[in-house]
Design a protein around this motif. Structure first.
Motif, PDB file in Angstrom:
ATOM      1  N   PHE A   1      20.126  56.617  76.472  1.00 16.24           N
ATOM      2  CA  PHE A   1      19.895  57.127  75.673  1.00 16.24           C
ATOM      3  C   PHE A   1      21.217  56.567  74.698  1.00 16.24           C
ATOM      4  CE2 PHE A   1      20.573  61.699  78.328  1.00 16.24           C
ATOM      5  CZ  PHE A   1      19.011  61.119  79.121  1.00 16.24           C
ATOM      6  N   ALA A   2      21.580  55.451  74.610  1.00 12.86           N
ATOM      7  CA  ALA A   2      22.455  54.892  73.830  1.00 12.86           C
ATOM      8  C   ALA A   2      21.233  54.719  72.330  1.00 12.86           C
ATOM      9  CB  ALA A   2      22.467  53.449  74.131  1.00 12.86           C
ATOM     10  N   GLN A   3      20.076  54.036  72.583  1.00 13.00           N
ATOM     11  CA  GLN A   3      18.869  53.928  71.578  1.00 13.00           C
ATOM     12  C   GLN A   3      19.117  55.405  70.436  1.00 13.00           C
ATOM     13  OE1 GLN A   3      14.801  54.447  72.361  1.00 13.00           O
ATOM     14  NE2 GLN A   3      14.498  53.366  69.969  1.00 13.00           N
TER      15      GLN A   3
ATOM     16  N   MET B   1      20.227  63.850  72.360  1.00  9.54           N
ATOM     17  CA  MET B   1      20.626  63.714  73.792  1.00  9.54           C
ATOM     18  C   MET B   1      21.981  63.613  73.161  1.00  9.54           C
ATOM     19  SD  MET B   1      18.759  64.892  75.982  1.00  9.54           S
ATOM     20  CE  MET B   1      19.599  64.068  77.270  1.00  9.54           C
ATOM     21  N   LEU B   2      22.491  62.574  72.335  1.00  9.70           N
ATOM     22  CA  LEU B   2      23.654  62.288  72.738  1.00  9.70           C
ATOM     23  C   LEU B   2      24.587  62.711  70.954  1.00  9.70           C
ATOM     24  CD1 LEU B   2      23.920  58.478  73.590  1.00  9.70           C
ATOM     25  CD2 LEU B   2      25.171  60.275  74.708  1.00  9.70           C
ATOM     26  N   ASP B   3      24.127  62.490  69.754  1.00 13.49           N
ATOM     27  CA  ASP B   3      24.450  62.649  68.851  1.00 13.49           C
ATOM     28  C   ASP B   3      24.931  64.211  68.569  1.00 13.49           C
ATOM     29  OD1 ASP B   3      25.117  59.840  68.628  1.00 13.49           O
ATOM     30  OD2 ASP B   3      23.706  59.580  66.637  1.00 13.49           O
TER      31      ASP B   3
ATOM     32  N   GLY C   1      31.077  54.565  69.696  1.00 12.91           N
ATOM     33  CA  GLY C   1      30.066  54.697  68.565  1.00 12.91           C
ATOM     34  C   GLY C   1      30.233  55.238  67.806  1.00 12.91           C
ATOM     35  N   ASN C   2      29.597  55.802  65.897  1.00 13.74           N
ATOM     36  CA  ASN C   2      30.488  56.625  64.669  1.00 13.74           C
ATOM     37  C   ASN C   2      30.207  57.650  65.298  1.00 13.74           C
ATOM     38  OD1 ASN C   2      31.165  54.190  63.773  1.00 13.74           O
ATOM     39  ND2 ASN C   2      29.315  53.579  62.675  1.00 13.74           N
ATOM     40  N   ASN C   3      29.418  58.125  65.962  1.00 15.56           N
ATOM     41  CA  ASN C   3      29.027  59.349  66.694  1.00 15.56           C
ATOM     42  C   ASN C   3      29.368  60.023  67.595  1.00 15.56           C
ATOM     43  OD1 ASN C   3      27.784  60.843  63.932  1.00 15.56           O
ATOM     44  ND2 ASN C   3      25.924  59.487  64.471  1.00 15.56           N
ATOM     45  N   GLY C   4      30.702  59.538  68.422  1.00 18.32           N
ATOM     46  CA  GLY C   4      30.873  58.979  69.707  1.00 18.32           C
ATOM     47  C   GLY C   4      31.880  60.128  70.133  1.00 18.32           C
TER      48      GLY C   4
END
Length: 313
Positions: A21-23, A262-264, A294-297
């Motif tokens: 998911f980090a991708q 899935m993340l941002d 991350g910037n969107n974390g």
């Protein structure tokens, strides 16, 4: 077999976040880097204090590892301390066994078969792996979606890793915070519905795409397990930055597509809910660790919203 199916369902979106998911975040950040600063490094901590922006008391953000059980918390007493003193608990979804069973249909494909999605050679490859790992003939699982089988195989083998077995007692971390929160009459908040998570995990990709992911997993199983073990150890070291780097390397190796949904995208949606929850009471937020950096974390998004977010480990 039923217990394995339940385990897979309970863990939901957690099962694939470690390697892939980090991708999503990296892809978006590479695009954003043309107009925005590079990602700010974060300290080695899984537990963060949220203060300022009008909060009367600090709240807490904790990054979980969804496949790790709560016996791990014996190594981090500060997490339990801040969890126990909080008045409310926020987790990703309400993981209730009765609801899980009602949504179990997401795992299967009544109108399709694995034997029709895979070539004869691919089917034999998966059948051998299924027999070796689960002890079942693949014909018994022919109507299971490819991603469902991949998760069953992944979880079953992952649980045998030495890094995980030493913390095999107890509940999965997210389930622990949910059950303890309810038992202690804390206010409970859920950022998503269980159905939303099911749809993300089991229906986002087409069955053909899922079939290719399953084949890639089986062919690269040793690499996958080594990557998962590496990420587990990085989690034990509380090294969020290294987890992101390791995940990006895995994604490049496996040829994964952009998975920003899935993340941002979820982080940004959660931020429409969190300020009101934080304003009302001292809160303990427990979400997958990869949602933090991350910037969107969540760390950066909370800071952008005016909160002071500092590491506690």
């Amino acid at each position: 077999m039923k217990s394995k199916l339940l385990l897979c369902l309970f863990l939901l979106t957690s099962l694939l976040w470690q390697p892939t998911f980090a991708q999503a975040r990296k892809a978006k950040e590479r695009q954003a880097s043309k107009t925005a600063p590079a990602t700010t490094a974060v300290a080695n901590s899984l537990l963060w204090e949220i203060s300022g922006n009008g909060l009367k008391q600090p709240s807490y953000l904790y990054g979980t590892f969804h496949l790790l059980n709560d016996s791990y918390l014996s190594t981090t007493p500060e997490v339990k301390q801040h969890f126990e003193q909080s008045k409310a608990v926020v987790i990703e979804a309400d993981i209730d066994s009765s609801k899980v069973m009602q949504l179990a249909g997401y795992m299967v494909m009544p109108e399709n078969k694995l034997s029709e999605l895979l070539s004869a050679e691919e089917y034999q490859l998966v059948a051998t792996e299924t027999k070796n790992v689960l002890g079942y003939d693949l014909a018994m699982l022919d109507h299971m979606k490819p991603v469902s089988l991949m998760l069953l195989l992944s979880v079953t083998e992952y649980k045998d890793l030495e890094a995980v077995k030493k913390f095999e007692d107890g509940q999965a971390l997210d389930m622990y915070f949910a059950s303890q929160g309810r038992s202690n009459n804390k206010k409970m908040f859920y950022l998503e519905t269980l159905e939303q998570q099911m749809q993300l995990l089991y229906d986002h990709h087409s069955l053909d795409q899922q079939a290719q992911q399953l084949i890639a997993f089986v062919k690269s199983k040793d690499y996958v397990l080594n990557s998962q073990e590496e990420l587990t150890n990085l989690y034990f070291n509380k090294d969020l930055q290294a987890m992101v780097a390791a995940s990006e390397a895995y994604s490049k190796k496996m040829g994964e597509e952009d998975m920003a949904y899935m993340l941002d995208d979820r982080n940004k949606n959660w931020m429409t809910q969190l300020p009101q929850i934080l304003k009302a009471q001292q809160t303990f937020i427990a979400v997958g660790a990869m949602h933090l950096p991350g910037n969107n974390g969540l760390i950066k998004l909370l800071q952008n919203a005016g909160y002071t977010v500092k590491p506690l480990q």
